[in-house]
Write a protein that holds these residues in place. Sequence first.
Motif, PDB file in Angstrom:
ATOM      1  N   PHE A 240      47.498  41.226  32.431  1.00 30.11           N
ATOM      2  CA  PHE A 240      46.269  41.512  33.164  1.00 30.11           C
ATOM      3  C   PHE A 240      45.386  40.273  33.238  1.00 30.11           C
ATOM      4  O   PHE A 240      44.859  39.916  34.284  1.00 30.11           O
ATOM      5  CB  PHE A 240      45.527  42.662  32.469  1.00 30.11           C
ATOM      6  CG  PHE A 240      44.311  43.120  33.210  1.00 30.11           C
ATOM      7  CD1 PHE A 240      44.415  44.032  34.256  1.00 30.11           C
ATOM      8  CD2 PHE A 240      43.050  42.653  32.863  1.00 30.11           C
ATOM      9  CE1 PHE A 240      43.300  44.459  34.946  1.00 30.11           C
ATOM     10  CE2 PHE A 240      41.923  43.075  33.553  1.00 30.11           C
ATOM     11  CZ  PHE A 240      42.056  43.982  34.596  1.00 30.11           C
ATOM     12  N   ASP A 241      45.264  39.611  32.096  1.00 33.50           N
ATOM     13  CA  ASP A 241      44.437  38.406  32.009  1.00 33.50           C
ATOM     14  C   ASP A 241      44.940  37.342  32.988  1.00 33.50           C
ATOM     15  O   ASP A 241      44.169  36.644  33.633  1.00 33.50           O
ATOM     16  CB  ASP A 241      44.497  37.885  30.565  1.00 33.50           C
ATOM     17  CG  ASP A 241      43.338  36.947  30.263  1.00 33.50           C
ATOM     18  OD1 ASP A 241      42.306  37.050  30.963  1.00 33.50           O
ATOM     19  OD2 ASP A 241      43.475  36.119  29.344  1.00 33.50           O
ATOM     20  N   LYS A 242      46.251  37.261  33.128  1.00 35.65           N
ATOM     21  CA  LYS A 242      46.859  36.250  33.980  1.00 35.65           C
ATOM     22  C   LYS A 242      46.657  36.577  35.463  1.00 35.65           C
ATOM     23  O   LYS A 242      46.330  35.709  36.267  1.00 35.65           O
ATOM     24  CB  LYS A 242      48.359  36.195  33.670  1.00 35.65           C
ATOM     25  CG  LYS A 242      49.044  34.901  34.004  1.00 35.65           C
ATOM     26  CD  LYS A 242      50.399  34.923  33.323  1.00 35.65           C
ATOM     27  CE  LYS A 242      51.203  33.655  33.447  1.00 35.65           C
ATOM     28  NZ  LYS A 242      51.033  32.809  34.543  1.00 35.65           N
ATOM     29  N   ASP A 243      46.845  37.882  35.798  1.00 34.84           N
ATOM     30  CA  ASP A 243      46.772  38.286  37.207  1.00 34.84           C
ATOM     31  C   ASP A 243      45.348  38.340  37.737  1.00 34.84           C
ATOM     32  O   ASP A 243      45.124  38.251  38.938  1.00 34.84           O
ATOM     33  CB  ASP A 243      47.451  39.647  37.403  1.00 34.84           C
ATOM     34  CG  ASP A 243      48.951  39.542  37.204  1.00 34.84           C
ATOM     35  OD1 ASP A 243      49.430  38.407  37.076  1.00 34.84           O
ATOM     36  OD2 ASP A 243      49.634  40.584  37.171  1.00 34.84           O
ATOM     37  N   PHE A 244      44.367  38.523  36.842  1.00 36.10           N
ATOM     38  CA  PHE A 244      42.967  38.578  37.277  1.00 36.10           C
ATOM     39  C   PHE A 244      42.171  37.523  36.508  1.00 36.10           C
ATOM     40  O   PHE A 244      41.620  37.814  35.445  1.00 36.10           O
ATOM     41  CB  PHE A 244      42.383  39.984  37.051  1.00 36.10           C
ATOM     42  CG  PHE A 244      43.123  41.044  37.829  1.00 36.10           C
ATOM     43  CD1 PHE A 244      42.801  41.302  39.148  1.00 36.10           C
ATOM     44  CD2 PHE A 244      44.141  41.764  37.227  1.00 36.10           C
ATOM     45  CE1 PHE A 244      43.485  42.271  39.869  1.00 36.10           C
ATOM     46  CE2 PHE A 244      44.832  42.731  37.939  1.00 36.10           C
ATOM     47  CZ  PHE A 244      44.506  42.985  39.266  1.00 36.10           C
ATOM     48  N   PRO A 245      42.123  36.304  37.033  1.00 31.94           N
ATOM     49  CA  PRO A 245      41.539  35.190  36.271  1.00 31.94           C
ATOM     50  C   PRO A 245      40.066  35.399  35.914  1.00 31.94           C
ATOM     51  O   PRO A 245      39.614  34.868  34.909  1.00 31.94           O
ATOM     52  CB  PRO A 245      41.694  33.994  37.217  1.00 31.94           C
ATOM     53  CG  PRO A 245      42.720  34.405  38.204  1.00 31.94           C
ATOM     54  CD  PRO A 245      42.629  35.879  38.331  1.00 31.94           C
TER      55      PRO A 245
END
Lengths: 374, 358
Positions: A240-245
Motif C-alpha cells: 500500500f505504501d508503495k502504490d500510494f506515495p
Amino acid sequence: MPASGLEISDSPTCRGYFGKFSEITRHIQGLAAEMSLDGSSKGMAELEAEIVEGYLQQLSNTLTALSIKYLMTGLVGGRRPGPLAIDHIDSGFPLFQEVIQMASDAGEVTSQLAVLPKRDALKEDMVEHLLHRRSPPRDLQLAMSRRVYCEMLAEVPLFLAQNPAQLVPLGTRDPQTRGHLCHWAVYDTQRNLPNVYLMQLEDSGERTLTQDQRRWPLVAEHLLAQSLSSLKLLTIARGFDKDFPDLHPQVLKRLHLGPMYANKLTRHSDIVQDILAESDDEPGQDWVLCWTVETLRAKGAEKTSTGLFSSVRTEVYDIDPQAPEEVEAGASAIERCMILPYRPYQRLVERDLPQLRGVRKYVVGPDGEILRRA
Amino acid sequence: MQDFDNAVHLAEEQIRLAQAKTEAVTSAFAGSKIAEAESLPIDIENADLQDVEAHNEAMNANIAELIIGLDEVTAGFSKEFDAMRDKTGWETLVGWFSSDKADSLRAERIRVASIDDNLQDLIGKSDVIVAILDRQLTTLNEQKVKVEARLEQTLAEREQAVAELEALRAELQALDPKIIDLENRISMTSDPAERTRLETELANLNTRHNELVQSEQVTLARSQTLEKYIEKGKTWVDSLQNQAATQMVLINKLQTDTKQRVVLYDALTKSLKTAQQQEVAHRINEIGSQTDKEAQAAMAAIGAATQSRIADMMEAHEDNIVFARKVLEEKAKADERFARRFARVVEKHDKNLYGQPS
C-alpha cells in the motif's frame, strides 16, 4: 482447502448451531472494546471499539439471516432450502459460499419480494391450514421463512463477503499531514472466518483523501483486493505504501474472529474435545470462541530516493527480530483471546495447558456476566 | 454477456412453449371434470406425445448449452489467471530498459487483481439458470399430480365398468337356457292360445337378450376406451417423471459445478496473489487445467445419468401392455437422441467448435 465442509441437513442440528451462535454473538458484543484496544489514546480506542461493534452487529445479522434461510431445513421435502454448509474443521463458521450466495440473493431481493406472498396473507393461510387440516403448515412456514429472509436482506445491514472500505477523518498533529482511520471487512474465503481491518494512515496529498475522488476509489479497491488472510500485514502495508506515495499507513490491524468450537458440531483437537464434552452436562456450556488481533505499527519513516532529484517517504515498521512468531507473521504484536463459559474454563484451569498461557481469556459467568482472566 | 442473456431468453421462451404443450396434453387427460367415458379424450395420439418429447429434447439441449455457456464467465477467470502469471506487453517493453521497473509495475497490478466480481457474476448466472429449471420442475410435478389423480379416478371407473360387464354377461348366460327351453316348448305345443302366449314370452326374452347384448357392447366399448386412456395416462406420467428427473439432474449438476468452480477459482487467485507477493512456490498451472477437464467430464455424465434413469423405468414397466411399451420404446429412442445431443454439445465445446454450425 475447505471444498465441502459439513452439510447440516436436519432441523435440530441446524437450529442448535444458530442458537449457539446467537448466544455467542450476544456475549461478544460487549467485548468490541477489548478486541481493538489501542494504547495510543482513549479517543482512538473508543472509535475503534465503535467500528468493531458495528461489524459484530452486521455479522450477527448475517448469521440471523442465515438461520432464517435455513429455518425449515429438514422439515420440508423438495430441494429447498437445502442443507447448510459449515466449515466444521477450521473455523466453525458457515462456509464462505453461504456468504457469497447471500450477496447474490440480495441482488434478487426486490423481484423476490414482489413475488412472495405477504406476511399477513401467509399467517391467514396458516390459521386456515391449522384449523382445517390439523397438521403443521410446513410449506407455508417455508414461504414465510423465505419472505422474512428477503426482508432482512433488504432492510438490515449485513456482513457480506466484502464490506467496502470506509474512512473516518482524524485530528492531525502535523499541519502538513492529515490523519484518517480506514476500516473494511471481508469474509475470508480461505479460512471461512470474518476478518476486520483497521488502518490509521497519514495523508500528505494535496487534497484530503475524504474528498479526493481520484485516489479514494483506487485506495478502496486496492485494500479489498489485498484482504487475504494469507498475506502478512507487513506485505499489505508495504504494498500500500508503495502504490500510494502520499499515503502513509501508521497502524494496520487485523481482527480474525473465530474459530468457534461447539461440542458435537465441530472437529477439533483432543483437548478441546474433552473439555467441551465434559461441560456437556449443563446446556449452553459447551462452546469456545477464539479471536486474534494482529497489529503492525510504523516506528518511523525514511526517505528513499526514486531518481536524481526526487525521493519518497517509506514507512519503517516495528517488528521485533527476537520474536519469531511476530517475524513470521509480519506483525508488531499478535494477541490471542478466547471467550468461553465458566464450566469449560474451570476444566481448562485444572489442566493448566502451557500453550494457552499466552491467551487472554474471557469467561461467561453463571449469570451471563463477563469476567476477564489474563 | 449479451450471448448469455440471449441464451437465457431463448431457453425461457422454449420452456414457456414446452409448458404450454405439456399443459395441453395434461389438460386433455385431467382437464374434463365429467367422469364419463364419452367425454374422455381418445384423440391423444402418439403424435401429440412425440411432439412434446421432441420439443423437450430441443429445449434440454438448449439448457445444456446454457450451462456450458457459463464457461464464458469462467473464460474470464482464466484471462485473469494468465494476467497474474504473465507480464503485459507494456511491462515486457519496460523490462527492456529496467527489469526492476517492470517487476514493480507487475507487482502493483497483482496487488489490485481480484476475481470477486467474476465470482459474483458466475453465481448470479448459475442462479438464473437454476431458477428457470426450478420453475419447470415445479410445473412438471404439479402436472404429474393432476394426471395421477385423474388416472386413479379412471382406474376406479374402469373397475366399475368391468364389474358391469361381468354382470351383463352373467345375465345373458342365464337367459340362454330360458330361451332354449321356451323354443322347445313352442315346438311341442299344439294349443294356439298357449302357443301365442309362449311366443309373446319368447319375443320379450329375445328383446331383453338383444338389449343386454347391446349394453354389453356399449360397456365393452367404454371399458376399452378407459383402458386405452389409462395406458396413455401411464405413459404420460412416465414422460412427466422423466422430464422432472432430467431437470433435477441438471439442477444438481449446475449447483455442484458452480460450487466447485467458486471454491477452486477463489483459492487459485488467492494463492497466486500470495505466491507472487510472498514468494511461496506453488504449482498452480495443474490446478487450473484439471478443473476444466473435470467440469467437462461431469457434463458428459449428465447424458449418461438421464439414460440410465430411462432404463430403470423401462424395467419397472416390463409388464405393461404392448402399446404402452411401444411408446416407451419410442421415448427411450428419443431420450437416446437427447443424450447423444448432450454428448455433441460437450464435444463441440471440447473442440472449441462453439458457435460454428455442426
